[in-house]
Design a protein around this motif. Structure first.
Motif, PDB file in Angstrom:
ATOM      1  N   ALA A   1      -5.419  13.659   9.651  1.00 58.45           N
ATOM      2  CA  ALA A   1      -5.056  14.226   8.349  1.00 58.45           C
ATOM      3  C   ALA A   1      -5.266  13.204   7.248  1.00 58.45           C
ATOM      4  N   GLU A   2      -5.716  13.685   6.094  1.00 59.16           N
ATOM      5  CA  GLU A   2      -5.932  12.781   4.964  1.00 59.16           C
ATOM      6  C   GLU A   2      -5.767  13.561   3.675  1.00 59.16           C
ATOM      7  N   ARG A   3      -5.173  12.914   2.671  1.00 64.83           N
ATOM      8  CA  ARG A   3      -5.099  13.551   1.348  1.00 64.83           C
ATOM      9  C   ARG A   3      -5.543  12.527   0.322  1.00 64.83           C
ATOM     10  N   MET A   4      -6.858  12.456   0.109  1.00 64.99           N
ATOM     11  CA  MET A   4      -7.438  11.429  -0.761  1.00 64.99           C
ATOM     12  C   MET A   4      -7.498  11.844  -2.210  1.00 64.99           C
ATOM     13  N   ARG A   5      -7.494  13.153  -2.439  1.00 65.53           N
ATOM     14  CA  ARG A   5      -7.725  13.624  -3.806  1.00 65.53           C
ATOM     15  C   ARG A   5      -6.471  13.561  -4.666  1.00 65.53           C
ATOM     16  N   GLU A   6      -5.369  13.090  -4.064  1.00 64.30           N
ATOM     17  CA  GLU A   6      -4.181  12.837  -4.868  1.00 64.30           C
ATOM     18  C   GLU A   6      -4.461  11.647  -5.795  1.00 64.30           C
ATOM     19  N   ALA A   7      -5.361  10.760  -5.366  1.00 68.25           N
ATOM     20  CA  ALA A   7      -5.763   9.615  -6.200  1.00 68.25           C
ATOM     21  C   ALA A   7      -6.942  10.033  -7.065  1.00 68.25           C
ATOM     22  N   ASN A   8      -7.160   9.319  -8.205  1.00 64.80           N
ATOM     23  CA  ASN A   8      -8.349   9.625  -8.985  1.00 64.80           C
ATOM     24  C   ASN A   8      -9.577   9.051  -8.265  1.00 64.80           C
ATOM     25  N   PRO A   9     -10.794   9.523  -8.599  1.00 65.10           N
ATOM     26  CA  PRO A   9     -11.968   9.108  -7.838  1.00 65.10           C
ATOM     27  C   PRO A   9     -12.171   7.592  -7.786  1.00 65.10           C
ATOM     28  N   LEU A  10     -11.834   6.893  -8.880  1.00 65.75           N
ATOM     29  CA  LEU A  10     -11.960   5.436  -8.895  1.00 65.75           C
ATOM     30  C   LEU A  10     -11.067   4.791  -7.837  1.00 65.75           C
ATOM     31  N   GLU A  11      -9.824   5.252  -7.813  1.00 69.25           N
ATOM     32  CA  GLU A  11      -8.876   4.706  -6.834  1.00 69.25           C
ATOM     33  C   GLU A  11      -9.306   5.046  -5.417  1.00 69.25           C
ATOM     34  N   ALA A  12      -9.827   6.266  -5.218  1.00 68.81           N
ATOM     35  CA  ALA A  12     -10.241   6.690  -3.883  1.00 68.81           C
ATOM     36  C   ALA A  12     -11.394   5.818  -3.390  1.00 68.81           C
ATOM     37  N   THR A  13     -12.373   5.545  -4.271  1.00 71.95           N
ATOM     38  CA  THR A  13     -13.503   4.689  -3.893  1.00 71.95           C
ATOM     39  C   THR A  13     -13.017   3.283  -3.599  1.00 71.95           C
ATOM     40  N   ASP A  14     -12.112   2.798  -4.433  1.00 73.54           N
ATOM     41  CA  ASP A  14     -11.592   1.445  -4.260  1.00 73.54           C
ATOM     42  C   ASP A  14     -10.789   1.334  -2.965  1.00 73.54           C
ATOM     43  N   PHE A  15     -10.051   2.389  -2.647  1.00 64.64           N
ATOM     44  CA  PHE A  15      -9.275   2.421  -1.400  1.00 64.64           C
ATOM     45  C   PHE A  15     -10.209   2.303  -0.192  1.00 64.64           C
TER      46      PHE A  15
END
Lengths: 115, 390
Positions: free
Chosen positions: B109-123
């Motif tokens: 399970a994953e919920r990546m879109r809670e972060a903005n795209p910049l944060e998601a890429t950085d994560f």
């Protein structure tokens, strides 16, 4: 003082590690006192590169050019490029400069220019 | 060791999901319990990569096991980057094969879109080497861009080949209700037309927008069980027959030949050997196409095609449904989506559907042997699974 990026040379077998490893990948030496810190050369040729258009946080530029450079001693390093039209195989030389700024810190790393 | 079978499966849509991470994990678990006709499990493994960082949720497995009222079953969260899913399936396999448990639920399970795209890429970029890659602004697309340039130079792969992977996988996803992207793209629209440069801008040159997977939320579940349990529940006998895992250098620049994905090669070899099959026996495969180039490179490294010839097989249509070895009938990460920790379980979910003959319009005919390649980091931790229909 000239800034450098340092590699870790195994005193037992001479293998150079960049980045640092706790155990020598060639001979298995695992005493950290047996690794000598040596500066990486700065001249080399460009092995591959990319221009990044979606940047991570901390960057206030539109694009960022990144590449892998094969240094003159055969070791490789990932770095930023400040080169207009980069080409695979071109000769480059590097300088240690600020490569990333976050809230607390300026990070130093290698930026490559056309040789 | 005991044989391990897939008793039940479940999945959520891979897209943007507006409910908590715990529920993204629980719903596919519930579907899988219903599918298997089971009420209890002995143990739960939950694969997830970003819960702590993105969703402020640590100890995910403990939250999920309680949310599903499955306590006091044991529960563990498995984090192995984007290969977390297949790693969790491997843990489930070991728990049953060893005799420790009879029924194990594996969720990704994953919920990546809670972060903005910049944060998601950085994560996701925190997977790279902190001092030798990350500080330079290196991201996964950056590593893939550099890899693609070398691959093009060495093997003659072109932007057109990459676009062909995207078009094929988007087409497959049109028949997958759970896929993130239902966009029937064409080569003309993303490469040849005057609007192509607007439709399909560069992300990490030479990779363009349609060469990169979307950022997805999503969950998937497999319930694994012994042969004895399978006798009681009357489901198709899909056996998890082979598992392989291998690692490679953390920094891409340390690899002798950076166009080689040695961890993929080794993990696939182990998986096929354990299952007692050859790459040519595989009837359907789900490969980790986070970037279009990876589908081509992995199809070579796992042994479907010779090194440097994957793009030629793609040209001949061999990787389409109906071709010699259909790759990513689900739409792959490219179009089905890539909720990082869930992806490996999602791949296995598709293979089980295919082997059961339940894949609907995207069904690969007479699928007997299925294969998945779940690729962590930039190829520094790879888990390959082989499933056989009995």
């Amino acid at each position: 003082m000239e800034l450098n990026i340092y590699a870790y040379k195994c005193k037992r077998c001479g293998e150079l590690h960049y980045p640092y490893k706790t155990i020598c990948k060639k001979c298995g030496e695992n005493d950290h006192n047996e690794f000598e810190i040596v500066p990486l050369p700065k001249n080399g040729k460009l092995l591959t590169f990319t221009t990044l258009y979606t940047l991570p946080s901390d960057y206030e530029v539109v694009t960022l050019a990144l590449g892998i450079v094969e240094l003159e001693d055969g070791n490789r390093i990932t770095g930023q490029l400040d080169i207009k039209n980069p080409k695979i195989g071109m000769k480059v030389n590097g300088k240690v400069e600020v490569v990333r700024k976050d809230l607390y810190k300026k990070h130093l790393g290698m930026i490559f220019y056309k040789a | 060791m005991r044989e391990v079978y897939v008793a039940g499966i479940g999945i959520t849509s891979f897209s943007r999901l507006e409910y908590p991470l715990v529920e993204i994990a629980a719903y596919p678990g519930l579907m899988a319990l219903r599918d298997a006709g089971l009420k209890k499990v002995d143990h739960l493994y939950v694969a997830n990569m970003g819960g702590g960082r993105i969703n402020g949720q640590t100890g995910l497995a403990s939250a999920v096991v309680d949310h599903m009222s499955l306590t006091p079953a044991g529960a563990e969260t498995i984090e192995n980057g984007p290969a977390s899913g297949a790693s969790a399936i491997k843990q489930g396999y070991m728990a049953i094969a060893s005799g420790m448990h009879d029924v194990v639920m594996v969720i990704g399970a994953e919920r990546m879109r809670e972060a903005n795209p910049l944060e998601a890429t950085d994560f996701v970029a925190t997977l790279t080497h902190p001092q030798a890659e990350y500080i330079y602004g290196v991201t996964l697309p950056a590593l893939a861009g550099m890899f693609t340039r070398l691959y093009m130079e060495k093997y003659g792969v072109t932007a057109r080949h990459l676009a062909m992977v995207a078009v094929k996988n988007h087409k497959n996803a049109m028949d997958n209700f759970y896929a993130h992207l239902h966009e029937d793209i064409t080569i003309e629209g993303i490469l040849d037309s005057p609007e192509a440069s607007t439709n399909n801008p560069y992300v990490a040159d030479p990779l363009r927008f349609y060469d990169v997977c979307p950022v997805s939320d999503g969950g998937a579940c497999l319930i694994l069980a012994t042969a004895e349990v399978m006798k009681k529940i009357n489901k198709p006998m899909i056996r998890l027959a082979g598992i392989g895992q291998a690692t490679d250098t953390h920094c891409v620049h340390e690899r002798k030949d950076p166009t080689e994905l040695l961890a993929v090669r080794e993990a696939a070899r182990q998986s096929f050997k354990m299952a007692g099959v050859k790459p040519s026996d595989v009837s359907v495969a789900e490969l980790h196409d986070a970037f279009t180039i990876l589908e081509i490179a992995e199809s070579e490294e796992v042994g479907f095609f010779k090194k440097g010839e994957g793009h030629l097989a793609l040209e001949r249509g061999e990787t389409q449904i109906g071709g010699k070895i259909p790759i990513n009938p689900s739409g792959g990460l490219k179009a089905k989506g890539h909720p990082v920790g869930a992806t490996g379980v999602g791949q296995a979910h598709e293979i089980v559907l295919q082997l059961r003959g339940e894949a609907g319009k995207r069904q690969v005919k007479n699928a007997k042997v299925g294969f998945t390649c779940n690729f962590g980091g930039f190829g520094n931790n790879v888990v390959c699974l082989t499933f056989i229909k009995e």
